[in-house]
Design a protein around this motif. Structure first.
Motif, short mmCIF file in Angstrom:
data_model
loop_
_atom_site.label_atom_id
_atom_site.label_comp_id
_atom_site.label_asym_id
_atom_site.label_seq_id
_atom_site.Cartn_x
_atom_site.Cartn_y
_atom_site.Cartn_z
N LEU A 93 -72.68 -0.15 -19.26
CA LEU A 93 -73.58 -0.13 -19.76
C LEU A 93 -74.74 0.88 -20.45
CD1 LEU A 93 -74.51 -2.97 -21.19
CD2 LEU A 93 -75.39 -3.53 -18.84
N GLU A 94 -74.91 1.29 -18.93
CA GLU A 94 -76.23 2.14 -18.94
C GLU A 94 -76.07 2.86 -20.09
OE1 GLU A 94 -78.79 1.64 -16.75
OE2 GLU A 94 -80.19 3.74 -17.22
N GLU A 95 -74.66 3.92 -19.67
CA GLU A 95 -74.28 4.58 -20.97
C GLU A 95 -74.94 4.51 -22.02
OE1 GLU A 95 -69.78 6.90 -20.79
OE2 GLU A 95 -69.65 5.69 -22.11
N PHE A 96 -74.06 3.00 -22.82
CA PHE A 96 -74.47 2.68 -23.85
C PHE A 96 -76.16 2.68 -24.12
CE2 PHE A 96 -75.65 -0.62 -26.20
CZ PHE A 96 -75.16 -0.92 -27.61
N LEU A 97 -76.94 2.17 -23.42
CA LEU A 97 -78.48 1.76 -23.32
C LEU A 97 -79.03 2.95 -24.11
CD1 LEU A 97 -79.11 -0.94 -20.54
CD2 LEU A 97 -78.87 -1.47 -23.32
N THR A 98 -78.26 3.75 -22.60
CA THR A 98 -79.08 5.55 -23.04
C THR A 98 -78.73 6.33 -25.17
OG1 THR A 98 -78.22 6.09 -20.58
CG2 THR A 98 -79.35 8.24 -22.11
N ARG A 99 -77.67 5.81 -24.85
CA ARG A 99 -76.89 6.11 -26.18
C ARG A 99 -77.97 5.75 -27.55
NH1 ARG A 99 -71.61 5.16 -30.39
NH2 ARG A 99 -72.93 5.97 -32.04
N LEU A 100 -78.59 4.56 -27.41
CA LEU A 100 -79.06 3.92 -27.74
C LEU A 100 -80.37 3.96 -28.18
CD1 LEU A 100 -78.65 1.07 -30.45
CD2 LEU A 100 -79.62 -0.85 -27.64
N GLU A 101 -80.90 4.18 -27.11
CA GLU A 101 -82.76 4.90 -26.77
C GLU A 101 -82.34 6.62 -27.87
OE1 GLU A 101 -83.57 4.95 -22.71
OE2 GLU A 101 -85.07 7.00 -23.13
N GLU A 116 -84.43 6.54 -30.83
CA GLU A 116 -85.74 7.56 -31.28
C GLU A 116 -85.97 8.24 -32.23
OE1 GLU A 116 -88.12 9.36 -29.74
OE2 GLU A 116 -87.82 8.79 -27.47
N GLN A 117 -84.20 8.27 -32.10
CA GLN A 117 -84.16 9.90 -33.49
C GLN A 117 -84.64 8.94 -34.70
OE1 GLN A 117 -80.39 11.30 -33.12
NE2 GLN A 117 -80.25 12.33 -34.76
N GLY A 118 -83.52 7.54 -34.63
CA GLY A 118 -84.38 7.53 -36.45
C GLY A 118 -85.79 6.90 -36.63
N GLY A 119 -86.81 6.83 -35.10
CA GLY A 119 -88.43 6.77 -35.35
C GLY A 119 -87.83 5.28 -35.46
N PHE A 120 -87.61 4.49 -34.53
CA PHE A 120 -87.80 3.80 -33.97
C PHE A 120 -89.17 3.60 -32.99
CE2 PHE A 120 -86.62 -0.16 -31.55
CZ PHE A 120 -86.79 -1.37 -31.95
N PHE A 121 -89.47 4.06 -32.15
CA PHE A 121 -90.44 4.19 -31.48
C PHE A 121 -91.57 4.48 -31.94
CE2 PHE A 121 -86.47 4.26 -28.89
CZ PHE A 121 -87.02 3.31 -28.01
N ARG A 122 -92.12 3.88 -32.77
CA ARG A 122 -93.94 3.98 -33.33
C ARG A 122 -94.77 4.54 -32.44
NH1 ARG A 122 -92.64 2.29 -39.15
NH2 ARG A 122 -89.83 2.16 -39.12
N SER A 123 -95.03 3.47 -31.69
CA SER A 123 -96.05 3.92 -30.42
C SER A 123 -95.52 4.87 -29.40
CB SER A 123 -96.97 3.19 -30.58
OG SER A 123 -97.05 2.52 -29.05
N GLU A 124 -95.78 5.81 -28.82
CA GLU A 124 -95.55 5.88 -27.62
C GLU A 124 -96.03 5.35 -26.71
OE1 GLU A 124 -93.52 8.92 -26.04
OE2 GLU A 124 -92.63 8.98 -27.66
N MET A 126 -90.78 -1.56 -24.84
CA MET A 126 -89.41 -1.68 -25.65
C MET A 126 -88.60 -0.97 -25.52
SD MET A 126 -91.41 -0.43 -29.17
CE MET A 126 -90.72 -0.86 -30.32
N ILE A 127 -88.23 -0.54 -24.51
CA ILE A 127 -87.20 -0.04 -24.21
C ILE A 127 -86.88 -1.08 -22.79
CG2 ILE A 127 -85.98 1.68 -22.48
CD1 ILE A 127 -87.12 3.60 -23.72
#
Lengths: 257, 257
Positions: free
Chosen positions: A194-202, A206-214, A220-221
């Motif tokens: 599950l952690e592996e999936f969540l890390t990948r998703l994160e 990130e790459q897709g610009g989902f996290f607009r605010s640092e 959000m995570i």
């Protein structure tokens, strides 16, 4: 995991102490565990190292009768091979997690153990307890009911009450008829997959610009983790989620904004 | 005791520590009590005296929030005003006493408290525990279920588990409808009135040559106490027993052997 078989003896819950500080409290926890038949202790980054003379003194021999204590650097690693874990915390959090008493928690883990799942009880360190990020890794929380005007209990006492409640449910658990272990694909996912999936998703987000605010990113995570730890996902479902992420990525390439 | 009235709030159990040794354990017991809403602590002949700095340190403020601890010379004196007391002991004794778990013990005392009886949980000292003579004073015993291969728990832990079990039954007890307190005569006798009768009986039996062997006398007295502590006698019944003793004495004078 075999596709279907009868389980002879359900695995017992593991006790995980996250960032424990005083060896005395680790020893008291070990003694309390063995008093109530629990034997597998894991420590995440114990402040004063391991082994600990103070812990051995307080354990009055319990540590010698248990398998060697395992040490981990992070809570996520300590939970890797487990399927269902509950976190003991006095503070209600602003999170949608199922809340248990020690006894209902024991019954809940017994249900999982009866189908061969590996389970655990997590306890936070003396000073800081568990962070919201730690709790996001768990399937639910345990709150020990206490006098609201004097509610502080120490680490060893918390382990004692949870272990004792677990022991109190064992007669009932043993009297239950043996259960069939579900097939591999429908078996609950382990924490590490599950952690592996969540890390990948994160990473993908990130790459897709989902996290607009640092600044908001940690929250959000955590919220995303809570979405995926809540429903007790199976192996197959996590593979499906991976597939969804891959498909969405391909869609993005095929049809860029 | 009023002849019949509605009880607004049932009296909470008193905690009695018999010959406690270490102040630390008394302090841990006090902390555990207040964690679970119990406030009245009695000590029988604490080895290191009272007050105790070690106890205050371990109680982390609990002793300051509770009524002053009361000190007694003997267990019988400490139980004087109570109606129903249960003794916590790990060792099964060669005595016919009802045996409770912490939870069934709490339910049993709740029943008594609901009719206005004063109740208590007794714990033995660290080294010697409770003697058979101590246990003979009690209505029943509490055995905390533990791993038979590693069963030793300390005084503070025992109080924690019993107090926590009591707290866990309070919601249920509060939801129960208020009970009528029975009339004075049928109200259970207090420990001191029972003790007074037993002391008188012992004296009369002594005078009547009942104890043929000095060596067996302590055991015979204990067996007699167990006969009269078991049935939860009422005030009226104890008066009746006094009358029986008096009548038997008169019979003896009228018709000597």
């Amino acid at each position: 995991m075999p596709s279907s078989s009868l389980l002879s003896s359900p695995p017992k819950p593991v006790i995980i102490l996250d960032h424990p500080q005083m060896g005395e409290n680790i020893g008291a926890a070990a003694r309390a565990m063995l008093n109530f038949g629990l034997e597998e202790l894991r420590l995440v980054a114990p402040r004063d190292g391991w082994p600990s003379k103070a812990a051995e003194d307080m354990a009055v021999g319990a540590l010698d009768k248990m398998p060697p204590v395992k040490i981990f650097n992070t809570l996520a690693e300590a939970l890797g091979d487990l399927h269902r874990v509950l976190a003991t915390t006095a503070r209600p959090r602003d999170m949608l997690k199922e809340v248990f008493t020690p006894q209902t928690a024991a019954l809940n883990l017994n249900e999982a153990a009866a189908t061969g799942q590996r389970t655990g009880f997590i306890f936070g360190g003396e000073r800081a307890g568990l962070s919201n990020d730690d709790i996001a890794l768990c399937s639910g929380i345990i709150t020990i009911p206490t006098n609201p005007d004097f509610s502080s209990i120490n680490l060893g006492q918390a382990v004692l009450l949870v272990a004792s409640a677990w022991f109190g449910t064992q007669k009932q658990a043993q009297d239950a008829p043996p259960r069939h272990i579900p097939q591999g694909d429908s078996f609950p996912v382990t924490q590490d997959k599950l952690e592996e999936f969540l890390t990948r998703l994160e990473g993908e987000l990130e790459q897709g610009g989902f996290f607009r605010s640092e600044g908001l990113k940690p929250t959000m995570i955590r919220n995303i983790k809570n979405i995926f730890t809540r429903p007790s996902l199976t192996d197959q479902e996590v593979r499906t989620l991976h597939g969804i992420v891959s498909a969405l990525k391909r869609a993005d390439i095929a049809d860029p904004l």
